[in-house]
Design an enzyme around this catalytic site. Structure first.
Site, PDB file in Angstrom:
ATOM      1  N   ASP A  95       0.825  -1.214   0.000  1.00  0.00           N
ATOM      2  CA  ASP A  95       0.000   0.000   0.000  1.00  0.00           C
ATOM      3  C   ASP A  95       0.863   1.269   0.000  1.00  0.00           C
ATOM      4  OD1 ASP A  95      -2.318   1.479   0.020  1.00  0.00           O
ATOM      5  OD2 ASP A  95      -2.583   1.378   2.190  1.00  0.00           O
ATOM      6  N   GLU A 114       1.944   5.010  -4.296  1.00  0.00           N
ATOM      7  CA  GLU A 114       1.863   5.952  -5.451  1.00  0.00           C
ATOM      8  C   GLU A 114       3.180   6.723  -5.619  1.00  0.00           C
ATOM      9  OE1 GLU A 114      -0.473   5.588  -3.060  1.00  0.00           O
ATOM     10  OE2 GLU A 114      -1.664   4.298  -4.367  1.00  0.00           O
ATOM     11  N   ASP A 164      -9.476   2.885  -1.997  1.00  0.00           N
ATOM     12  CA  ASP A 164     -10.451   3.314  -0.986  1.00  0.00           C
ATOM     13  C   ASP A 164     -11.791   3.740  -1.586  1.00  0.00           C
ATOM     14  OD1 ASP A 164      -8.340   2.792   0.638  1.00  0.00           O
ATOM     15  OD2 ASP A 164      -7.869   4.902   1.043  1.00  0.00           O
TER      16      ASP A 164
HETATM   17  C1  GLC Z   1      -5.023   3.080   2.805  1.00  0.00           C
HETATM   18  C2  GLC Z   1      -5.475   1.796   2.133  1.00  0.00           C
HETATM   19  C3  GLC Z   1      -6.492   1.093   3.000  1.00  0.00           C
HETATM   20  C4  GLC Z   1      -5.880   0.822   4.375  1.00  0.00           C
HETATM   21  C5  GLC Z   1      -5.397   2.129   5.004  1.00  0.00           C
HETATM   22  C6  GLC Z   1      -4.620   1.883   6.291  1.00  0.00           C
HETATM   23  O1  GLC Z   1      -6.061   3.981   2.873  1.00  0.00           O
HETATM   24  O2  GLC Z   1      -5.987   2.039   0.861  1.00  0.00           O
HETATM   25  O3  GLC Z   1      -6.908  -0.100   2.402  1.00  0.00           O
HETATM   26  O4  GLC Z   1      -6.839   0.240   5.197  1.00  0.00           O
HETATM   27  O5  GLC Z   1      -4.527   2.800   4.116  1.00  0.00           O
HETATM   28  O6  GLC Z   1      -3.512   1.094   6.089  1.00  0.00           O
END
Ligand code: GLC
Length: 650
Positions: free
Chosen positions: A305, A308, A409
């Site tokens: 995650d 980007e 999200d």
């Molecule tokens: C970002 C991710 C989400 C995750 C959050 C906390 O928003 O897209 O899926 O739960 O970070 O890690």
């Protein structure tokens, strides 16, 4: 045939791995230059459909919109937002059996019949390759493109099971509760995702030992019950003198630097972090090796995650970020503009090392996230001798060889079920076969009805994960009173698992798509051109889910005679249906789908875990004669056509 045209000296993105002949001219597109940018233009006929662009907003048909490839951490998935987390610069011109890929790691602005212009305009900087494929059909053109990109990532079979996730599960007890919640309600489950709360102070490759005193023992205990733990790993490494991972990264020179050659810092969940230079093979190797921390503890599935990369603030924009927050309340629109300006400044202020030369991040921004997935995947393939689960948020074409993606999200709303469907077809065109959305929606509160309908869609997507944010209403399938309706829908996923797995593996082995628009298979049928809420899943099934609140029936268009299958949680009720339109009732606790003419669908038994799914005693539904079943042990890397056998309907 696939060919490429070069504009200047292209930056190597590694998107296309097969040799491609170079030619001088582009088909269908003319090229102009303005203000140092290249402008590619293609006039469109009034009825032409344009597919592609993978994970973007807008319809499956991209006409009428502007889409900007610039990977962005954003929860706004509405059509007015031109940039999501990924950049997949492929356009598919349906009427011309043609697709075109603008292979550049920087920003690209796609205007597709914007404001009724009647043309496609693609605006970007030069130094790039443009790939074009002409074939006998649109479908063939896309398949040829996929073959040039290279073979898709192959997940283990358990990754096709149902997964539960939530930003907010904090300790062993929370995970046990989720497992037991599913078990008591008779709901299947294969894995539970660990969000950032498992970490020690949000540091990658660490665990908070007060909440997980012995992660190895805990993961083994869960695995005995058939449940795997799937931790999140973020892009940034916390700036943390004295801490071994941080010190090791600094020592090996794997982080991005600023203009002065100092390590660049950006604020994310753990506070200030350094960003591994995923464009540099040495840094990728270093990052990949860190996964030993988890594999030593019996963990074999991950999500990547914030790649980007997401930046909450930097040393350059700390002050204005405060202003930013204030603006949030007063002028949200102005805030968006200010934020965009800061992000550009931040991305312009750090550098990668490519062949020992500094490259400004801003110019190669869109390939950062995909290279994180690559680093993870290459590391895991060295650490393990079998397949592993990896999916990430940000990506570029080519990353589908290394892992899957989830679409970020989204929100608990009906529009995002529709967006999920569109994304699946578009992502498949770009080589991301293993994909799925946060089922039930990440932001906002999910209702029982929305979750049931969404699960009925996710039943057919390779990644089937229920994920939500802290602060929203609990969304686990056992939290909505009587779980019977959920049991019925989730049991269908496991009964279809032999088919889903087999179709996925065949698609990956044959440079094919697992999910595709109807028009790819029925190009002569004008009626299917603009159908976006029905898709083909594998080569036997067409889905036509309910995507509207309160609806209990919908119109379905059948482009050929098909068998309608109604699954009520126990039996498959099959009804032959003639080609044409049909009103179909779909109660909230049922799933209805269609088997194509002359095809078969193998279905297995209702089980609660992928370990129990076998290829024995499969029931064959539909009016076909044979089905090609891909089957192996679900873990081996030896995935070949030899694992395919033909099942015959007696
Ligand atoms: C970002 C991710 C989400 C995750 C959050 C906390 O928003 O897209 O899926 O739960 O970070 O890690």
């Amino acid at each position: 045939m696939i060919t490429k045209v070069l504009f200047g000296v292209p930056f190597p993105t590694d998107a296309v791995t097969q040799p491609v002949e170079q030619v001088r001219e582009l088909k269908h597109f003319s090229v102009g230059e303005e203000y140092g940018c290249l402008i590619f233009t293609c006039p469109l006929d009034a009825d032409e459909v344009v597919y592609g662009l993978g994970e973007t907003t807008g319809g499956l048909n991209k006409r009428g919109g502007q889409y900007i490839s610039f990977n962005t951490d954003t929860a706004d998935h509405s059509d007015s937002n031109p940039s999501l987390y990924a950049s997949h610069n492929l356009l598919v011109l349906e009427k011309r059996n043609f697709c075109i890929f603008f292979d550049t790691p920087g920003k690209v602005d796609f205007r597709i019949d914007l404001n009724g212009s009647g043309k496609i305009e693609v605006i970007c900087r030069g130094n790039m390759a443009v790939y074009q494929v002409e074939a006998g059909s649109t479908y063939e053109a896309v398949r040829e493109f996929l073959a040039a990109v290279g073979p898709s990532y192959l997940p283990p079979r358990w990754a096709f099971g149902y997964g539960q996730s939530r930003f907010g599960y904090k300790c062993e007890q929370d995970f046990l509760e989720v497992m037991e919640g599913h078990q008591k309600a008779g709901l299947p489950l294969d894995y539970i995702c660990m969000d950032i709360d498992y970490m020690d102070g949000y540091r990658d490759f660490s665990v908070d030992s007060s909440r997980f005193p012995d992660l190895k023992a805990f993961s083994e205990r869960m695995l005995k019950e058939g449940i795997r733990l799937v931790p999140i790993v973020d892009a940034g490494i916390k700036v943390d003198p004295g801490e071994p991972v941080y010190e090791d990264g600094v020592k090996h020179g794997v982080f991005c630097t600023n203009k002065e050659g100092k390590l660049f810092q950006g604020g994310v969940w753990p506070g200030m972090t350094h960003f591994p230079d995923f464009l540099n093979p040495k840094a990728r190797k270093w990052f990949g090796q860190q996964y030993k921390f988890y594999t030593d503890r019996g963990i074999e599935g991950f999500w990547n995650d914030m790649n980007e990369p997401a930046l909450f603030y930097t040393e350059y924009t700390k002050g204005p970020k405060k202003l930013d927050l204030a603006l949030n309340f007063v002028f949200p629109r102005l805030r968006k503009k200010v934020k965009e300006r800061h992000t550009v400044r931040d991305y312009q202020s750090f550098f990668h090392q490519v062949d020992s030369k500094p490259v400004c991040h801003y110019d190669v921004h869109n390939i950062y996230g995909g290279n994180m997935i690559r680093a993870t995947s290459e590391g895991l393939s060295e650490l393990l001798d079998h397949r592993y689960l990896i999916f990430g948020r940000s990506s570029y074409i080519g990353a589908g060889r290394y892992g899957g993606v989830w679409t970020g999200d989204n929100t608990s709303c009906w529009e995002h079920i529709m967006l999920n469907l569109r994304h699946m077809a578009s992502l498949n065109m770009c080589g991301f076969l293993y994909s799925g959305a946060d089922t039930g929606g990440f932001m906002g509160n999910c209702s029982r009805e929305l979750l049931l309908r969404w699960l009925a869609v996710s039943t057919f997507t390779p990644l089937m994960r229920n994920h939500s944010s802290m602060g929203t209403r609990a969304q686990e399938a056992y939290r909505f009173g009587d779980p019977e309706a959920f049991r019925r829908i989730l049991s269908l996923r496991y009964r279809l698992l032999p088919y889903i797995y087999s179709e996925y593996m065949k698609a990956a082995l044959r440079s094919d798509m697992y999910i595709k628009p109807l028009a790819f298979t029925f190009p002569e049928d004008e009626k299917v051109k603009n159908i976006e809420d029905q898709l083909l899943v594998g080569n036997s099934i067409m889905i036509a889910p309910i995507v509207t609140k309160g609806a209990t029936a919908r119109n379905v268009y059948l482009p050929e005679d098909m068998t309608m299958v109604r699954y009520d949680g126990r039996d498959f009720v099959c009804t032959p249906c003639p080609k044409g339109d049909r009103q179909v009732e779909v109660p909230l606790d049922q799933v209805v789908f269609f088997i194509r003419k002359d095809r078969l669908l193998p279905v297995g038994k209702a089980v609660c875990n992928s370990r129990e799914v076998t290829a024995e005693d499969l029931q064959l539904l539909g009016d076909g004669k044979t089905y090609e079943l891909y089957w192996d042990d679900g873990m081996t890397r030896n995935c070949t056509e030899d694992n395919i056998r033909v099942l015959e309907k007696s």
